[in-house]
Design an enzyme around this catalytic site. Structure first.
Site, PDB file in Angstrom:
ATOM      1  N   ASN A 106       0.191  54.043   9.749  1.00 39.30           N
ATOM      2  CA  ASN A 106      -0.383  52.705   9.575  1.00 39.30           C
ATOM      3  C   ASN A 106       0.734  51.763   9.161  1.00 39.30           C
ATOM      4  O   ASN A 106       1.456  52.039   8.199  1.00 39.30           O
ATOM      5  CB  ASN A 106      -1.455  52.705   8.482  1.00 39.30           C
ATOM      6  CG  ASN A 106      -2.707  53.455   8.905  1.00 39.30           C
ATOM      7  OD1 ASN A 106      -2.830  53.883  10.059  1.00 39.30           O
ATOM      8  ND2 ASN A 106      -3.637  53.615   7.982  1.00 39.30           N
ATOM      9  N   HIS A 123     -11.755  58.563   4.757  1.00 37.03           N
ATOM     10  CA  HIS A 123     -11.214  57.212   4.620  1.00 37.03           C
ATOM     11  C   HIS A 123     -11.813  56.619   3.338  1.00 37.03           C
ATOM     12  O   HIS A 123     -12.558  55.644   3.377  1.00 37.03           O
ATOM     13  CB  HIS A 123     -11.522  56.378   5.862  1.00 37.03           C
ATOM     14  CG  HIS A 123     -10.631  55.179   6.057  1.00 37.03           C
ATOM     15  ND1 HIS A 123      -9.955  54.919   7.232  1.00 37.03           N
ATOM     16  CD2 HIS A 123     -10.300  54.166   5.226  1.00 37.03           C
ATOM     17  CE1 HIS A 123      -9.260  53.792   7.113  1.00 37.03           C
ATOM     18  NE2 HIS A 123      -9.458  53.315   5.901  1.00 37.03           N
ATOM     19  N   ARG A 136     -10.825  54.857  16.890  1.00 39.31           N
ATOM     20  CA  ARG A 136     -10.674  55.588  15.631  1.00 39.31           C
ATOM     21  C   ARG A 136     -11.737  55.102  14.651  1.00 39.31           C
ATOM     22  O   ARG A 136     -11.829  53.902  14.386  1.00 39.31           O
ATOM     23  CB  ARG A 136      -9.275  55.349  15.059  1.00 39.31           C
ATOM     24  CG  ARG A 136      -9.076  55.987  13.708  1.00 39.31           C
ATOM     25  CD  ARG A 136      -7.649  55.838  13.173  1.00 39.31           C
ATOM     26  NE  ARG A 136      -7.602  56.448  11.853  1.00 39.31           N
ATOM     27  CZ  ARG A 136      -7.204  55.830  10.750  1.00 39.31           C
ATOM     28  NH1 ARG A 136      -6.749  54.582  10.783  1.00 39.31           N
ATOM     29  NH2 ARG A 136      -7.232  56.445   9.599  1.00 39.31           N
ATOM     30  N   GLU A 142      -3.151  52.243  12.658  1.00 42.40           N
ATOM     31  CA  GLU A 142      -3.612  50.926  12.192  1.00 42.40           C
ATOM     32  C   GLU A 142      -2.455  49.947  12.267  1.00 42.40           C
ATOM     33  O   GLU A 142      -1.326  50.269  11.879  1.00 42.40           O
ATOM     34  CB  GLU A 142      -4.081  50.949  10.730  1.00 42.40           C
ATOM     35  CG  GLU A 142      -5.413  51.600  10.504  1.00 42.40           C
ATOM     36  CD  GLU A 142      -5.818  51.590   9.026  1.00 42.40           C
ATOM     37  OE1 GLU A 142      -5.413  50.658   8.288  1.00 42.40           O
ATOM     38  OE2 GLU A 142      -6.519  52.529   8.622  1.00 42.40           O
ATOM     39  N   TYR A 157       1.739  47.674   8.351  1.00 45.47           N
ATOM     40  CA  TYR A 157       1.374  46.267   8.172  1.00 45.47           C
ATOM     41  C   TYR A 157       2.563  45.382   7.813  1.00 45.47           C
ATOM     42  O   TYR A 157       2.604  44.222   8.139  1.00 45.47           O
ATOM     43  CB  TYR A 157       0.307  46.133   7.075  1.00 45.47           C
ATOM     44  CG  TYR A 157      -1.033  46.693   7.521  1.00 45.47           C
ATOM     45  CD1 TYR A 157      -1.909  45.922   8.266  1.00 45.47           C
ATOM     46  CD2 TYR A 157      -1.390  48.009   7.240  1.00 45.47           C
ATOM     47  CE1 TYR A 157      -3.120  46.427   8.711  1.00 45.47           C
ATOM     48  CE2 TYR A 157      -2.599  48.533   7.680  1.00 45.47           C
ATOM     49  CZ  TYR A 157      -3.465  47.728   8.414  1.00 45.47           C
ATOM     50  OH  TYR A 157      -4.649  48.246   8.864  1.00 45.47           O
ATOM     51  N   GLU A 173      -4.118  57.580   4.477  1.00 41.41           N
ATOM     52  CA  GLU A 173      -3.297  56.948   3.446  1.00 41.41           C
ATOM     53  C   GLU A 173      -3.425  57.598   2.056  1.00 41.41           C
ATOM     54  O   GLU A 173      -3.975  56.996   1.130  1.00 41.41           O
ATOM     55  CB  GLU A 173      -3.623  55.445   3.358  1.00 41.41           C
ATOM     56  CG  GLU A 173      -3.400  54.703   4.665  1.00 41.41           C
ATOM     57  CD  GLU A 173      -3.478  53.183   4.513  1.00 41.41           C
ATOM     58  OE1 GLU A 173      -3.927  52.705   3.458  1.00 41.41           O
ATOM     59  OE2 GLU A 173      -3.062  52.477   5.447  1.00 41.41           O
TER      60      GLU A 173
HETATM   61  C1  FCB Z   1      -5.365  49.950   5.240  1.00 41.33           C
HETATM   62  C2  FCB Z   1      -6.699  50.665   5.252  1.00 41.33           C
HETATM   63  C3  FCB Z   1      -7.755  49.987   6.082  1.00 41.33           C
HETATM   64  C4  FCB Z   1      -7.705  48.486   5.936  1.00 41.33           C
HETATM   65  C5  FCB Z   1      -6.297  47.967   6.128  1.00 41.33           C
HETATM   66  C6  FCB Z   1      -6.175  46.473   6.041  1.00 41.33           C
HETATM   67  O1  FCB Z   1      -4.653  50.323   4.113  1.00 41.33           O
HETATM   68  O2  FCB Z   1      -6.531  51.982   5.728  1.00 41.33           O
HETATM   69  O3  FCB Z   1      -9.004  50.530   5.743  1.00 41.33           O
HETATM   70  O4  FCB Z   1      -8.256  48.110   4.737  1.00 41.33           O
HETATM   71  O5  FCB Z   1      -5.447  48.557   5.192  1.00 41.33           O
END
Ligand code: FCB
Length: 444
Positions: A289, A118, A74, A346, A291, A163
């Site tokens: 995405n 992006h 990607r 992500e 995290y 995002e």
């Molecule tokens: C996300 C972004 C990516 C990167 C990660 C850590 O929000 O899409 O570009 O910065 O965080």
């Protein structure tokens, strides 16, 4: 762990974070060039004019992907490389770059997943109003048509926007990201236009690249109330509404969430409701995405949500809690939304990596990836239609306002020499993919 035989094993990057060469071959200025040149906006005054130099070193990067055994990659396309002034004639050199990259990926057996936006808006469009202006949607359609007519014969997976919450709120509401505006009205208008741009881009891709799969990537965050109190539960629901459902619902159902609408409706652009049908056009994939989760409490006023800073738990270098269970919860929870196939577009972590005797040992990152893949495998077993996974990131890169200080890569980048050094997590991911492939093949 078990994954489908045709699972997409990938890694992700984004144009502005890795390419460098910001002044080369006719590329125009983007809002991130302008923002990075503004004193005080980026940690240590870093800028991405060189970054990982992927613009010149993409062949080497594709070789790394081959070593990993990836079958998907990607990346994003830099709008200001393609249409330097935001509108008007395309820049052939910009198109040629992505053309070569796509061919190199395909020759290597790697499926390109192209993200159209992006975060790097051409500055010329920001000067004419940016995302709060509807004209930016028109400009986006022109750009998408140029890209898709050139690459649509080979790129079969497209992501329109990355995002939307971050684009609109961090960029226009809180000013932590480019273009650095601080206006709630701008943020709400920007979010609406980013969503509309998504819906319009879906139409363009359908026309220019028939048979391709197209969707959007959302940053979804599971919200957990701090206590069992009524007030914290309500605050958590409010946060979920503005951050997750405000984007999920229009894209998947063509409506804005009824509980959030009264707050934002006065700030939405004229005749906003007529756009919902376009925004909610059927899509073929949903990118997620992931995290971390958020723990939410009610402020003293009893309603306003406050995200609590996690303590007593493992944190990454971003200060984000390591919470793999949230990914399982999120993917399984999405079943209720009757989504198209899901891709984790992500997932990854920053840790303070150092190079000792030439090697980078990053056991915390390996553990992070392994636990999150385990969460995905369990979600698949529980019926979540997950079709692929992309590590963020292939390379250490320019982490937006945090500059080069935060390293997310499974490949270490020496920013002095631009040398790439695969970390221990790279070798782990390579072996993991190989083992999963042979297990899936045996089962099949
Ligand atoms: C996300 C972004 C990516 C990167 C990660 C850590 O929000 O899409 O570009 O910065 O965080």
């Amino acid at each position: 762990m078990r994954f489908p035989v045709d699972f997409a094993w990938g890694a992700a990057t984004a144009a502005y974070q890795v390419e460098g060469a910001t002044g080369e071959d006719g590329r125009g200025e983007s809002i991130w060039d302008r923002f990075a040149a503004t004193p005080g906006k980026i940690a240590n005054g870093d800028d991405a004019s060189v970054a990982c130099d992927t613009y010149h070193r993409y062949r080497e990067d594709v070789l790394l992907m081959r070593d990993l055994g990836l079958n998907a990659f990607r990346f994003s396309i830099s709008w200001s490389r393609i249409v330097p002034d935001g509108r008007g004639w395309p820049n052939p050199a910009g198109l040629d770059f992505y053309d070569r990259l796509v061919d190199r990926l395909l020759e290597s057996g790697i499926e390109p997943f192209a993200t159209l936006y992006h975060w790097d808006l051409p500055q010329a469009l920001e000067d004419r109003g940016g995302w709060p202006s509807r004209d930016t949607v028109e400009a986006f359609c022109e750009y998408v048509e140029i890209v898709a007519s050139r690459l649509g014969d080979r790129v079969t997976h497209w992501i329109t926007q990355n995002e939307p919450w971050v684009i609109s709120w961090l960029g226009y509401g809180y000013g932590e990201h480019a273009p650095g505006r601080t206006s709630e009205a701008d943020a709400v208008a920007a979010a609406h236009h980013v969503l509309l741009a998504h819906g319009r881009a879906v139409e363009v891709i359908r026309r220019e690249a028939p048979g391709a799969e197209v969707g959007i990537t959302l940053d979804l965050i599971p919200m957990h109330p701090l206590t069992g109190s009524e007030a914290d539960a309500a605050a958590s629901r409010v946060e979920d509404g503005t951050r997750n459902r405000w984007f999920l619902e229009p894209v998947l159902r063509g409506t804005y969430p009824a509980d959030v609408l009264p707050r934002f409706e006065p700030l939405l652009p004229f005749a906003w409701d007529e756009d919902l049908c376009t925004i909610g056009a059927p899509i073929d994939l949903l990118g997620v995405n992931y995290y971390r989760r958020h723990i939410v409490r009610a402020a003293e006023d009893g309603t306003t949500p406050v995200v609590v800073h996690p303590t007593g738990v493992e944190l990454t270098e971003m200060g984000w809690e390591v919470y793999p269970e949230g990914l399982h919860e999120l993917l399984v929870g999405l079943r209720e939304w009757d989504t198209p196939p899901l891709y984790v577009t992500e997932n990854g972590a920053a840790f303070p990596d150092t190079r000792t005797n030439g090697n980078v040992e990053d056991p915390a990152r390996t553990a992070y990836l392994e636990s999150h893949l385990d969460a995905i495998s369990r979600a698949i077993a529980d019926g979540a239609p997950v079709h692929g996974y992309f590590v963020w990131s292939l390379l250490d890169n320019f982490e937006w306002a945090r500059g080069f200080e935060k390293r997310f890569g499974i490949v270490y980048v020496d920013y002095e020499t631009l040398e790439r050094v695969p970390k221990a997590s790279f070798r782990w991911y390579r072996d993991f993919i190989a083992a999963q492939r042979s297990a899936a093949a045996t089962q099949a």
